[in-house]
Motif scaffolding. Sequence first.
Motif, mmCIF file in Angstrom:
data_model
loop_
_atom_site.group_PDB
_atom_site.id
_atom_site.type_symbol
_atom_site.label_atom_id
_atom_site.label_comp_id
_atom_site.label_asym_id
_atom_site.label_seq_id
_atom_site.Cartn_x
_atom_site.Cartn_y
_atom_site.Cartn_z
ATOM 1 N N LEU A 62 -41.554 -35.567 -30.169
ATOM 2 C CA LEU A 62 -42.880 -34.978 -30.339
ATOM 3 C C LEU A 62 -42.793 -33.569 -30.913
ATOM 4 C CD1 LEU A 62 -44.740 -36.173 -27.106
ATOM 5 C CD2 LEU A 62 -44.887 -37.116 -29.418
ATOM 6 N N HIS A 63 -41.731 -32.833 -30.610
ATOM 7 C CA HIS A 63 -41.544 -31.515 -31.218
ATOM 8 C C HIS A 63 -41.371 -31.629 -32.732
ATOM 9 C CE1 HIS A 63 -40.777 -29.790 -27.161
ATOM 10 N NE2 HIS A 63 -41.173 -28.687 -27.751
ATOM 11 N N LEU A 64 -40.611 -32.609 -33.164
ATOM 12 C CA LEU A 64 -40.450 -32.813 -34.603
ATOM 13 C C LEU A 64 -41.781 -33.150 -35.260
ATOM 14 C CD1 LEU A 64 -37.131 -34.869 -34.672
ATOM 15 C CD2 LEU A 64 -37.444 -32.477 -35.295
ATOM 16 N N CYS A 65 -42.612 -33.899 -34.559
ATOM 17 C CA CYS A 65 -43.939 -34.222 -35.084
ATOM 18 C C CYS A 65 -44.788 -32.957 -35.205
ATOM 19 C CB CYS A 65 -44.610 -35.252 -34.183
ATOM 20 S SG CYS A 65 -46.218 -35.830 -34.763
ATOM 21 N N CYS A 66 -44.752 -32.079 -34.199
ATOM 22 C CA CYS A 66 -45.515 -30.825 -34.256
ATOM 23 C C CYS A 66 -45.025 -29.912 -35.373
ATOM 24 C CB CYS A 66 -45.421 -30.101 -32.912
ATOM 25 S SG CYS A 66 -46.334 -30.886 -31.578
ATOM 26 N N ILE A 67 -43.714 -29.875 -35.595
ATOM 27 C CA ILE A 67 -43.179 -29.057 -36.682
ATOM 28 C C ILE A 67 -43.674 -29.561 -38.030
ATOM 29 C CG2 ILE A 67 -41.046 -28.390 -37.860
ATOM 30 C CD1 ILE A 67 -39.673 -28.382 -35.146
ATOM 31 N N SER A 68 -43.736 -30.868 -38.207
ATOM 32 C CA SER A 68 -44.236 -31.405 -39.472
ATOM 33 C C SER A 68 -45.712 -31.080 -39.674
ATOM 34 C CB SER A 68 -44.020 -32.920 -39.510
ATOM 35 O OG SER A 68 -44.807 -33.566 -38.515
ATOM 36 N N VAL A 69 -46.513 -31.138 -38.611
ATOM 37 C CA VAL A 69 -47.938 -30.779 -38.732
ATOM 38 C C VAL A 69 -48.092 -29.295 -39.052
ATOM 39 C CG1 VAL A 69 -50.115 -30.631 -37.456
ATOM 40 C CG2 VAL A 69 -48.674 -32.652 -37.211
ATOM 41 N N ASP A 70 -47.299 -28.449 -38.399
ATOM 42 C CA ASP A 70 -47.348 -27.014 -38.681
ATOM 43 C C ASP A 70 -46.982 -26.718 -40.128
ATOM 44 O OD1 ASP A 70 -47.211 -24.062 -37.666
ATOM 45 O OD2 ASP A 70 -45.283 -24.411 -38.656
ATOM 46 N N ARG A 71 -45.949 -27.354 -40.632
ATOM 47 C CA ARG A 71 -45.549 -27.141 -42.032
ATOM 48 C C ARG A 71 -46.603 -27.678 -42.996
ATOM 49 N NH1 ARG A 71 -43.171 -23.363 -43.680
ATOM 50 N NH2 ARG A 71 -44.400 -22.606 -41.943
ATOM 51 N N TYR A 72 -47.300 -28.730 -42.609
ATOM 52 C CA TYR A 72 -48.344 -29.287 -43.471
ATOM 53 C C TYR A 72 -49.453 -28.263 -43.693
ATOM 54 C CZ TYR A 72 -52.447 -32.036 -44.731
ATOM 55 O OH TYR A 72 -53.587 -32.498 -45.337
ATOM 56 N N TYR A 73 -49.944 -27.649 -42.627
ATOM 57 C CA TYR A 73 -51.008 -26.658 -42.781
ATOM 58 C C TYR A 73 -50.506 -25.395 -43.476
ATOM 59 C CZ TYR A 73 -54.170 -29.366 -39.865
ATOM 60 O OH TYR A 73 -54.992 -30.347 -39.377
ATOM 61 N N ALA A 74 -49.225 -25.035 -43.274
ATOM 62 C CA ALA A 74 -48.696 -23.833 -43.906
ATOM 63 C C ALA A 74 -48.599 -23.984 -45.417
ATOM 64 C CB ALA A 74 -47.327 -23.504 -43.324
ATOM 65 N N GLN A 129 -52.683 -25.773 -46.758
ATOM 66 C CA GLN A 129 -53.791 -24.838 -46.574
ATOM 67 C C GLN A 129 -53.246 -23.460 -46.189
ATOM 68 O OE1 GLN A 129 -56.751 -26.407 -43.898
ATOM 69 N NE2 GLN A 129 -56.643 -28.460 -44.762
ATOM 70 N N PRO A 130 -52.563 -22.783 -47.110
ATOM 71 C CA PRO A 130 -51.920 -21.506 -46.738
ATOM 72 C C PRO A 130 -52.907 -20.409 -46.389
ATOM 73 C CG PRO A 130 -51.797 -21.878 -49.107
ATOM 74 C CD PRO A 130 -52.346 -23.131 -48.514
ATOM 75 N N LEU A 131 -54.102 -20.408 -47.016
ATOM 76 C CA LEU A 131 -55.074 -19.359 -46.719
ATOM 77 C C LEU A 131 -55.708 -19.531 -45.348
ATOM 78 C CD1 LEU A 131 -56.844 -19.059 -50.203
ATOM 79 C CD2 LEU A 131 -54.967 -17.675 -49.275
ATOM 80 N N ASP A 132 -55.897 -20.762 -44.936
ATOM 81 C CA ASP A 132 -56.493 -21.041 -43.629
ATOM 82 C C ASP A 132 -55.460 -21.179 -42.519
ATOM 83 O OD1 ASP A 132 -58.946 -21.077 -44.876
ATOM 84 O OD2 ASP A 132 -58.873 -23.235 -45.260
ATOM 85 N N TYR A 133 -54.175 -21.101 -42.847
ATOM 86 C CA TYR A 133 -53.137 -21.317 -41.846
ATOM 87 C C TYR A 133 -53.206 -20.318 -40.694
ATOM 88 C CZ TYR A 133 -48.481 -21.631 -39.768
ATOM 89 O OH TYR A 133 -47.440 -21.740 -38.891
ATOM 90 N N PRO A 134 -53.399 -18.998 -40.931
ATOM 91 C CA PRO A 134 -53.495 -18.076 -39.783
ATOM 92 C C PRO A 134 -54.672 -18.359 -38.871
ATOM 93 C CG PRO A 134 -53.049 -16.861 -41.797
ATOM 94 C CD PRO A 134 -53.403 -18.254 -42.209
ATOM 95 N N LEU A 135 -55.751 -18.942 -39.436
ATOM 96 C CA LEU A 135 -56.906 -19.283 -38.614
ATOM 97 C C LEU A 135 -56.711 -20.594 -37.861
ATOM 98 C CD1 LEU A 135 -59.741 -18.357 -41.149
ATOM 99 C CD2 LEU A 135 -58.805 -16.935 -39.303
ATOM 100 N N ARG A 140 -47.188 -35.634 -47.885
ATOM 101 C CA ARG A 140 -48.230 -34.719 -48.361
ATOM 102 C C ARG A 140 -47.665 -33.328 -48.644
ATOM 103 N NH1 ARG A 140 -53.543 -35.767 -47.337
ATOM 104 N NH2 ARG A 140 -53.797 -33.880 -48.616
ATOM 105 N N ILE A 141 -46.736 -32.875 -47.817
ATOM 106 C CA ILE A 141 -46.115 -31.564 -48.034
ATOM 107 C C ILE A 141 -45.357 -31.553 -49.352
ATOM 108 C CG2 ILE A 141 -44.239 -30.066 -47.212
ATOM 109 C CD1 ILE A 141 -45.154 -30.719 -44.371
ATOM 110 N N TYR A 142 -44.608 -32.604 -49.612
ATOM 111 C CA TYR A 142 -43.817 -32.650 -50.848
ATOM 112 C C TYR A 142 -44.723 -32.676 -52.070
ATOM 113 C CZ TYR A 142 -40.581 -34.276 -54.392
ATOM 114 O OH TYR A 142 -39.844 -34.405 -55.544
ATOM 115 N N MET A 143 -45.767 -33.469 -52.038
ATOM 116 C CA MET A 143 -46.673 -33.548 -53.181
ATOM 117 C C MET A 143 -47.389 -32.220 -53.399
ATOM 118 S SD MET A 143 -46.150 -36.521 -54.375
ATOM 119 C CE MET A 143 -47.508 -36.615 -55.546
ATOM 120 N N GLU A 144 -47.848 -31.584 -52.331
ATOM 121 C CA GLU A 144 -48.569 -30.326 -52.465
ATOM 122 C C GLU A 144 -47.641 -29.197 -52.915
ATOM 123 O OE1 GLU A 144 -51.792 -27.745 -52.474
ATOM 124 O OE2 GLU A 144 -51.704 -29.938 -52.327
ATOM 125 N N ALA A 145 -46.437 -29.153 -52.364
ATOM 126 C CA ALA A 145 -45.496 -28.120 -52.780
ATOM 127 C C ALA A 145 -45.115 -28.278 -54.234
ATOM 128 C CB ALA A 145 -44.248 -28.160 -51.898
#
Length: 449
Positions: free
Chosen positions: A139-151, A154-160, A237-242
């Motif tokens: 589950l930690h690996l899953c949370c890390i992937s979600v965190d990286r997705y928003y970073a 959506q980099p502008l909204d990531y701090p919010l 999604r991270i790979y495509m967006e990056a």
Amino acid sequence: MNEFMKITERKSNSTESIDETICSDRIANSSVYNSPAWPPDSWLFCFLIALKIVVMAFIIIAALFGNLLVIVSVMRHRKLRVITNYFVVSLALADMLVAIWAMCFNFSVEISGGRWIFGYFMCDVWNSLDVYFSTASILHLCCISVDRYYAIVQPLDYPLIMTNVRLVLMLAVVWCSPGLLSFLPIFMEWYTTSDHLEFRKKNPHICTFTVNRIYSVISSSVSFWVPGMVMIFMYYRIYMEADRQERMLYRSKVAAALLNKHLQINGISAGLSSLRQSVDEGLVSEDKAAAAEAVATDPGSSSKMKRERKAARTLGIIVSAFLACWLPFFLWYVISALCGYRSCYSPPWVVTLVFWVGYFNSALNPLIYAYFNREFRVAFKKTLENCCEASSYLVCRKYSIGRDPPITCSNASSELHGNNYLRAEAIVQRFSNLSEQEVINLRQSEACI
């Protein structure tokens, strides 16, 4: 005669259920019944046993010290104290607990020939902790992937989006939810069949984890299949967006640099047609120079994009390693429960292999961080250097106290040692009334500077 047939039929049915339970018990833990094809006193058997012990001990030690290195590095280096690395530290803690509670108990069963020596209650504790910490790690690996997705997406909204409150909430869910899948059903005896419970009461020296079909489907879905699908989707999604952001950044910077260059050459009043023709003619030869100038004009955004790309690549490697380690175990786990341990028999060495390949994932994550992430690599190097310096200082101090003077405890040149010793002698001559022990201590302190 009919009464005898009924008794025989009832006896055969019960025997079949007991045989199925015993067969499942024999498969659930690979070291319960070892039946090697070679004699126990052969050199090949002894070699394989020694190799198994060495490999298991190496995995345990690597998981303990590797994850401890991750925790210490993040605590010591301020640059690593970002939200994503808090998930990494929590993941390292979960992997360390996997090594302590899951691997060590399994290792004790392996080296004791399949005999459980800790009692009936501790068998449930071990099974619960194994499921709990393994699920928490996934589950930690899953949370890390979600965190990286928003970073990245959506980099502008990531701090919010990823605030400290949400970080604490996600970590609380990750650490609390596996308890509903491990301790509750195992201690309430919902996870297995009644035949297996009877078998355990008659054989407390055998600790196996035989599950029923319902629990196998629910536990594998929560522990692996759903988080695995989430990680794969997020990484895609991270790979495509990056990739899209990098191409857009490159094109915009190159176009801006070329426009600026040709306006300077042709003058501000140059026409668009002549500018377009000049750009088309010199695009091939000046592409690399313009890209370098674009990076020089805005190094912050380019370096940030490089960091995000490296983070995405590291995440992809972690997800790939996670699938390679845990997929064989969960395939065996679900197929054996649904098909039946008697029908889908697996050799003991196969069960041992899938268990420890899954455990190996807890030791693999720190290696991935050290090799593919430059910031972690630098932090690991500095942490290890500090540990070596502290160890050498302690050894030097112990050696200097236990021996008579003069000694040399420093790595400096011999000339420096000579100067220090002469300075000590000058001090001794100045204060001639010092005691013998004080003179010895003074010379030792000057020799170790």
